[in-house]
Design an enzyme around this catalytic site. Structure first.
Site, short mmCIF file in Angstrom:
data_model
loop_
_atom_site.label_atom_id
_atom_site.label_comp_id
_atom_site.label_asym_id
_atom_site.label_seq_id
_atom_site.Cartn_x
_atom_site.Cartn_y
_atom_site.Cartn_z
N THR A 94 0.87 -1.18 0.00
CA THR A 94 0.00 0.00 0.00
C THR A 94 0.91 1.23 0.00
O THR A 94 1.49 1.58 1.02
CB THR A 94 -0.91 0.00 1.25
N LYS A 170 -7.27 1.39 -3.11
CA LYS A 170 -6.82 0.71 -1.88
C LYS A 170 -6.78 1.69 -0.70
O LYS A 170 -7.27 1.39 0.39
CB LYS A 170 -5.43 0.09 -2.14
N LYS A 239 0.33 5.56 8.39
CA LYS A 239 0.89 5.75 7.04
C LYS A 239 -0.24 5.86 6.01
O LYS A 239 -0.25 6.77 5.18
CB LYS A 239 1.79 4.56 6.71
P1 NAP Z 1 5.31 -5.91 7.85
O1 NAP Z 1 4.93 -7.19 8.49
O2 NAP Z 1 5.76 -4.78 8.70
O3 NAP Z 1 6.44 -6.25 6.76
C1 NAP Z 1 7.11 -5.21 6.12
C2 NAP Z 1 8.12 -5.77 5.14
O4 NAP Z 1 8.86 -4.67 4.54
C3 NAP Z 1 9.19 -6.67 5.79
O5 NAP Z 1 9.53 -7.67 4.88
C4 NAP Z 1 10.36 -5.70 6.00
O6 NAP Z 1 11.60 -6.32 6.09
C5 NAP Z 1 10.27 -4.90 4.72
N1 NAP Z 1 10.95 -3.61 4.78
C6 NAP Z 1 10.63 -2.53 5.53
N2 NAP Z 1 11.48 -1.52 5.29
C7 NAP Z 1 12.37 -1.96 4.37
C8 NAP Z 1 13.46 -1.39 3.70
N3 NAP Z 1 13.84 -0.12 3.91
N4 NAP Z 1 14.16 -2.16 2.81
C9 NAP Z 1 13.79 -3.44 2.57
N5 NAP Z 1 12.75 -4.04 3.16
C10 NAP Z 1 12.04 -3.31 4.05
O7 NAP Z 1 4.11 -5.32 6.97
P2 NAP Z 1 2.86 -6.09 6.33
O8 NAP Z 1 1.76 -6.10 7.33
O9 NAP Z 1 3.33 -7.36 5.71
O10 NAP Z 1 2.45 -5.05 5.18
C11 NAP Z 1 3.16 -4.96 3.97
C12 NAP Z 1 2.41 -4.01 3.05
O11 NAP Z 1 1.09 -4.52 2.82
C13 NAP Z 1 2.22 -2.61 3.62
O12 NAP Z 1 2.28 -1.65 2.59
C14 NAP Z 1 0.82 -2.67 4.21
O13 NAP Z 1 0.22 -1.39 4.28
C15 NAP Z 1 0.12 -3.57 3.20
N6 NAP Z 1 -1.03 -4.34 3.71
C16 NAP Z 1 -1.02 -4.88 4.95
C17 NAP Z 1 -2.13 -5.60 5.39
C18 NAP Z 1 -2.16 -6.22 6.77
O14 NAP Z 1 -3.26 -6.50 7.26
N7 NAP Z 1 -1.04 -6.43 7.43
C19 NAP Z 1 -3.23 -5.78 4.55
C20 NAP Z 1 -3.20 -5.25 3.26
C21 NAP Z 1 -2.09 -4.52 2.85
P3 NAP Z 1 12.16 -6.83 7.52
O15 NAP Z 1 11.52 -8.17 7.76
O16 NAP Z 1 13.62 -6.90 7.34
O17 NAP Z 1 11.73 -5.80 8.54
#
Ligand code: NAP
Length: 309
Positions: A94, A170, A239
Site C-alpha cells: 500500500t 486501496k 501511514k
Molecule cells: P510488515 O509485516 O511490517 O512487513 C514489512 C516488510 O517490509 C518486511 O519484509 C520488512 O523487512 C520490509 N521492509 C521494511 N522496510 C524496508 C526497507 N527499507 N528495505 C527493505 N525491506 C524493508 O508489513 P505487512 O503487514 O506485511 O504489510 C506490507 C504491506 O502490505 C504494507 O504496505 C501494508 O500497508 C500492506 N497491507 C497490509 C495488510 C495487513 O493486514 N497487514 C493488509 C493489506 C495490505 P524486515 O523483515 O527486514 O523488517
C-alpha cells in the site's frame, strides 16, 4: 511462472508461500534473511540480494511503505537496475499515488512493465490465499499475471489501465476501514460505560444490520481488546491515513474524517501504541469516556516510527 518475491513480512510470507504451493518457481528476498530461510523450507529459493530475486518473468514487492519501496526499487542493484527489459514489477504494497506514478514512469523508461496490485485482507487472508487483489496496468500484462493473482487471492478487480488508480482505491478502502474502527470504538465506549457486554453488543450488530467483514473482523478484535500481535500495525495505519490525505489534497477533496483519524493514530503512537494493531485506536474512545486506559498492553518507548514501517 518464474517469480521473485521481495518482502516477507506479515503479508508477504503467506503470499509467497501460496505462490510456491501453486507450482511457481519462487525466489524470495527479505531484508532480514531469517524470513527467507523459513520460506526456503516451504520450497522457495532464498536470494541474498534484491538483484538475485529479479531474474524471472515477474518480481512482486510487498514492503512496508514508500521509503521501503524506494530503497528496494531505486537503490543500487535494486529492482529497476536488475529486472530484465520486458519483465514485470508487481507492486502489492500500500503505497502513495505519487510513488506509483514515479514507478510507472521509471519502469516504462527502463523497458519494463509495472503493475499496481495492492490487496485487501489481513495476514490470515494472505496465508489462506483469500486476498482481494485490486489491479491496474496494461491489459495484456494483467492478463499474463492471472495465474499469479489466482494463487494469492480469491478475486481480482481490474480498476484501470492507469496504475495509480489501484493505489487510490486501496487507500480509500483503508480510510473506510479506519472510519469503521473509530465508530465501533465510540459505540462500544457508549454501551460499555452503561454496562453492556461489548462482545454481546458486537454480536447483535454483526448479526443484524452490520454483517460486513469489516464490522465482523474489527468488532470482535475491539470487543476482545485483541491488539497484539498486530495483524496490521498502527504505524502502518497512520501511514495509510497520511497517504489518503495526501492524495485527497492533490485532488482538492476535503476528507474531514481522515483528518480526525490521523490525530487518533498520532495519539495512539504518542502513548506507546505504535506496535499494536491499528484497531487499538478504538480504545481511545473508552479512555475519553474515562472507562479504560489506552490499550493496556502499550509499552512505553514504542512511540514513533515502527522499525519496519
Ligand atoms: P510488515 O509485516 O511490517 O512487513 C514489512 C516488510 O517490509 C518486511 O519484509 C520488512 O523487512 C520490509 N521492509 C521494511 N522496510 C524496508 C526497507 N527499507 N528495505 C527493505 N525491506 C524493508 O508489513 P505487512 O503487514 O506485511 O504489510 C506490507 C504491506 O502490505 C504494507 O504496505 C501494508 O500497508 C500492506 N497491507 C497490509 C495488510 C495487513 O493486514 N497487514 C493488509 C493489506 C495490505 P524486515 O523483515 O527486514 O523488517
Amino acid at each position: 511462472m518464474e517469480i521473485g518475491f521481495i518482502g516477507l513480512g506479515n503479508m508477504g510470507s503467506g503470499m509467497a508461500a501460496n505462490l510456491v504451493k501453486a507450482g511457481h518457481a519462487v525466489t524470495v528476498y527479505n531484508r532480514s534473511p531469517a524470513k527467507a530461510e523459513t520460506l526456503a523450507q516451504q520450497g522457495a529459493t532464498p536470494a541474498r540480494t534484491v538483484a538475485d530475486a529479479c531474474g524471472g518473468d515477474v518480481v512482486v514487492t510487498m514492503l512496508a511503505d514508500d521509503p521501503a519501496v524506494e530503497d528496494v526499487v531505486f537503490g543500487e542493484r535494486g529492482v529497476l537496475s536488475s529486472l530484465p527489459a520486458g519483465a514485470t514489477h508487481v507492486s502489492a504494497s500500500t503505497i502513495s499515488v505519487e510513488l506509483s506514478n514515479r514507478l510507472t514512469a521509471a519502469h516504462a523508461h527502463a523497458g519494463q512493465h509495472y503493475v499496481a496490485a495492492p490487496v485487501f485482507g489481513r495476514p490470515e487472508a494472505a496465508a489462506a490465499a483469500k486476498l482481494f487483489v485490486v489491479a491496474a496496468g496494461p491489459p495484456q500484462v494483467l492478463e499474463s499475471l492471472a495465474p499469479l493473482f489466482e494463487a494469492i487471492g480469491q478475486r481480482t478487480f481490474v480498476v484501470s489501465e492507469q496504475q495509480h488508480a489501484a493505489n487510490l482505491v486501496k487507500l480509500s478502502g483503508n480510510f473506510l476501514i479506519a472510519s469503521v474502527i473509530e465508530s465501533i470504538g465510540e459505540a462500544v465506549a457508549l454501551v460499555g460505560k452503561a454496562g453492556v457486554d461489548p462482545l454481546h453488543y458486537v454480536d447483535i450488530l454483526t448479526s443484524t444490520l452490520f454483517s460486513a467483514p469489516a464490522y465482523q473482523t474489527y468488532g470482535k478484535l475491539i470487543a476482545q481488546q485483541e491488539f497484539e500481535p498486530a495483524g496490521f500495525a498502527a504505524t502502518l495505519g497512520l501511514k495509510d491515513v497520511r497517504l489518503v490525505l495526501a492524495a485527497a489534497e492533490e485532488l482538492a477533496v476535503p476528507l474531514p474524517l481522515a483528518s480526525l483519524l490521523r490525530d487518533r493514530f498520532l495519539t495512539l503512537l504518542a502513548n506507546g501504541g505504535g506496535h499494536l494493531d491499528w484497531s487499538a485506536i478504538a480504545t481511545l474512545s473508552g479512555r475519553d469516556a474515562g472507562i479504560v486506559a489506552i490499550a493496556s498492553a502499550a509499552k512505553p518507548g514504542a512511540a514513533g516510527r515502527h522499525q519496519s514501517a
